[in-house]
Design an enzyme around this catalytic site. Sequence first.
Site, PDB file in Angstrom:
ATOM      1  N   LYS A 263       4.722   5.854   7.084  1.00  0.00           N
ATOM      2  CA  LYS A 263       4.082   5.372   5.842  1.00  0.00           C
ATOM      3  C   LYS A 263       4.465   6.219   4.636  1.00  0.00           C
ATOM      4  O   LYS A 263       4.609   5.699   3.524  1.00  0.00           O
ATOM      5  CB  LYS A 263       2.557   5.359   5.972  1.00  0.00           C
ATOM      6  CG  LYS A 263       1.918   6.682   6.370  1.00  0.00           C
ATOM      7  CD  LYS A 263       1.337   6.595   7.734  1.00  0.00           C
ATOM      8  CE  LYS A 263       1.091   7.935   8.371  1.00  0.00           C
ATOM      9  NZ  LYS A 263       0.666   7.812   9.754  1.00  0.00           N
TER      10      LYS A 263
ATOM     11  N   GLU B   3       5.317  -2.244  11.059  1.00  0.00           N
ATOM     12  CA  GLU B   3       3.941  -2.554  11.457  1.00  0.00           C
ATOM     13  C   GLU B   3       3.120  -1.302  11.752  1.00  0.00           C
ATOM     14  O   GLU B   3       1.941  -1.204  11.375  1.00  0.00           O
ATOM     15  CB  GLU B   3       3.968  -3.460  12.706  1.00  0.00           C
ATOM     16  CG  GLU B   3       2.620  -3.979  13.124  1.00  0.00           C
ATOM     17  CD  GLU B   3       1.975  -4.824  12.036  1.00  0.00           C
ATOM     18  OE1 GLU B   3       2.401  -5.951  11.834  1.00  0.00           O
ATOM     19  OE2 GLU B   3       1.029  -4.336  11.379  1.00  0.00           O
TER      20      GLU B   3
ATOM     21  N   ASP C  30      -3.222  10.465   3.212  1.00  0.00           N
ATOM     22  CA  ASP C  30      -2.731   9.573   4.270  1.00  0.00           C
ATOM     23  C   ASP C  30      -3.211   8.138   4.022  1.00  0.00           C
ATOM     24  O   ASP C  30      -2.441   7.175   4.111  1.00  0.00           O
ATOM     25  CB  ASP C  30      -3.227  10.095   5.629  1.00  0.00           C
ATOM     26  CG  ASP C  30      -2.840   9.191   6.775  1.00  0.00           C
ATOM     27  OD1 ASP C  30      -1.640   9.134   7.100  1.00  0.00           O
ATOM     28  OD2 ASP C  30      -3.734   8.522   7.341  1.00  0.00           O
TER      29      ASP C  30
ATOM     30  N   LYS D 183      -0.931   4.460   3.018  1.00  0.00           N
ATOM     31  CA  LYS D 183      -1.075   3.160   3.678  1.00  0.00           C
ATOM     32  C   LYS D 183      -1.542   2.112   2.672  1.00  0.00           C
ATOM     33  O   LYS D 183      -1.082   0.965   2.671  1.00  0.00           O
ATOM     34  CB  LYS D 183      -2.064   3.277   4.839  1.00  0.00           C
ATOM     35  CG  LYS D 183      -1.542   4.207   5.941  1.00  0.00           C
ATOM     36  CD  LYS D 183      -2.656   4.601   6.894  1.00  0.00           C
ATOM     37  CE  LYS D 183      -2.173   5.604   7.921  1.00  0.00           C
ATOM     38  NZ  LYS D 183      -3.273   6.220   8.664  1.00  0.00           N
TER      39      LYS D 183
ATOM     40  N   GLY E 257      -2.324   7.300  17.758  1.00  0.00           N
ATOM     41  CA  GLY E 257      -2.148   7.599  19.178  1.00  0.00           C
ATOM     42  C   GLY E 257      -0.852   6.995  19.665  1.00  0.00           C
ATOM     43  O   GLY E 257      -0.388   5.980  19.145  1.00  0.00           O
TER      44      GLY E 257
END
Length: 437
Positions: free
Chosen positions: A107, A131, A203, A207, A304
């Site tokens: 990102k 994605e 962060d 996005k 994850g």
Amino acid sequence: MSEALRVGIAGLGTVGASVARVLAEKASELTRQCGRPIAVTGVSARTRGRDRGVDLSAAQWFDDPAELAAWDGIDVFVELIGGDEGPALACVTAALEAGHHVVTANKALLARHGLALAKIAEAKGVLLNYEAAVAGGIPVIKTMREAMAGNAVTRVFGILNGTCNYILTRMEAEGISFEDCLKDAQRLGYAEADPTFDIEGHDTAHKLAILTSLAFGSRISADDIYMEGISNITQADIRAAGELGYRIKLLGVAQRTESGIEQRVHPTMVPTASVIAQVHGVTNAVAIETDILGELLLSGPGAGGNATASAVVGDVADIAKARPGFQHGPVFGRPVKELTPYKKARMRTHEGGYFIRLTVHDRTGVFAAIAKRMAENEISLESIVQHANGANTESQKTVILVTHETTEAAVRKAVDAVTKDGHLVDKPQVIRIERAA
Ligand SMILES: NC(=O)c1ccc[n+]([C@@H]2O[C@H](COP(=O)([O-])OP(=O)(O)OC[C@H]3O[C@@H](n4cnc5c(N)ncnc54)[C@H](OP(=O)(O)O)[C@@H]3O)[C@@H](O)[C@H]2O)c1
């Protein structure tokens, strides 16, 4: 059977190793779904000999990921190194220039260089799929890029950082401080040793910048995001929110307004009964509001190895399914030259309800003076109460105000005036209230 799609993976860490493992373990299922095998023919990472938990002996090793990116032994380059400059930028650029499709989970790279990279992808007629870059395993890019044709988005907002949501969830459930929660999150591996990037909202902002472009057809503008993190949120805020029927979440919000597009990341009060308020722990969620569909909420694992690999493998599989001559959809939903310049709405024009928590000297007339300052700025109050759970002592009291819809400018002016009046013992706390279904 058609020829295998040849994949090069750069970065074999948490995500990269998981992607290689999923591609190996699900090889026959993927072959059936895509109509041809997917073969990992090249890999690159920093440390050559390291055990990645998956057999990569059939793939050629590259010390330099940019060399792998330009190698004619691949059709798709998968970038899982991370970072918005350095090797990630160099190798994604090299791969696109070489006419290879690219899949990335990065990102930071897209928020900074997405437009330039999309331009190269368009010129070369290749796909740039990302994605996994927003909300990990949640298929939000595909939903916005492909499944919502014809919809005009009015607002997109979400819980886009698992670390912050984990901390806020535990603060509320266990009544512990932000600092103690953060330490625990670090011990359990949910927060980085240097957590600034997550907890101060950077962060989430990366996005959000990508979602804004997809939602409104505007050029990505990551530097124009208003940003506040969660480090100032206290137990007093969380308890007061709960009593008023709200829960505090760090949201990224992009919204079309009369004066432009708002992009903001900040702690937000959402109604406890709303769907997004039920998203707990490290889970992510994205709400998309459109004219045709109404409000859609997608939620699921935002990070994850496995969850992120699921999104990366989905992107690779889409390329494997595409047939020669297939017209690829534009990277950010419309061709780069049709993306409009980002028109920033100034934060001062933001309209909404506000929660204001003031710790004041316990003197006669303070309550009335605060109410007067609000009225002077045409702020209509839903409630103003002396709060029982605040830092109340003999000499100080907590006053909680909830406003009806007003502007950021009015709230800032009123709170400044109250501060100048000398009634406050501590910094005022202001939290925006967000409408949510
Ligand atoms: N982790 C998540 O849950 C998650 C979720 C969504 C998106 N992402 C994104 O996915 C990307 C990868 O994240 P990650 O968590 O997998 O990172 P990571 O575990 O730190 O792995 C990074 C990998 O890149 C390799 N690398 C670093 N510098 C390199 C260089 N100069 N040349 C070649 N390889 C190099 C490292 O090699 P060595 O292993 O040899 O050191 C390592 O294998 C990032 O963009 C991140 O934002 C991650």
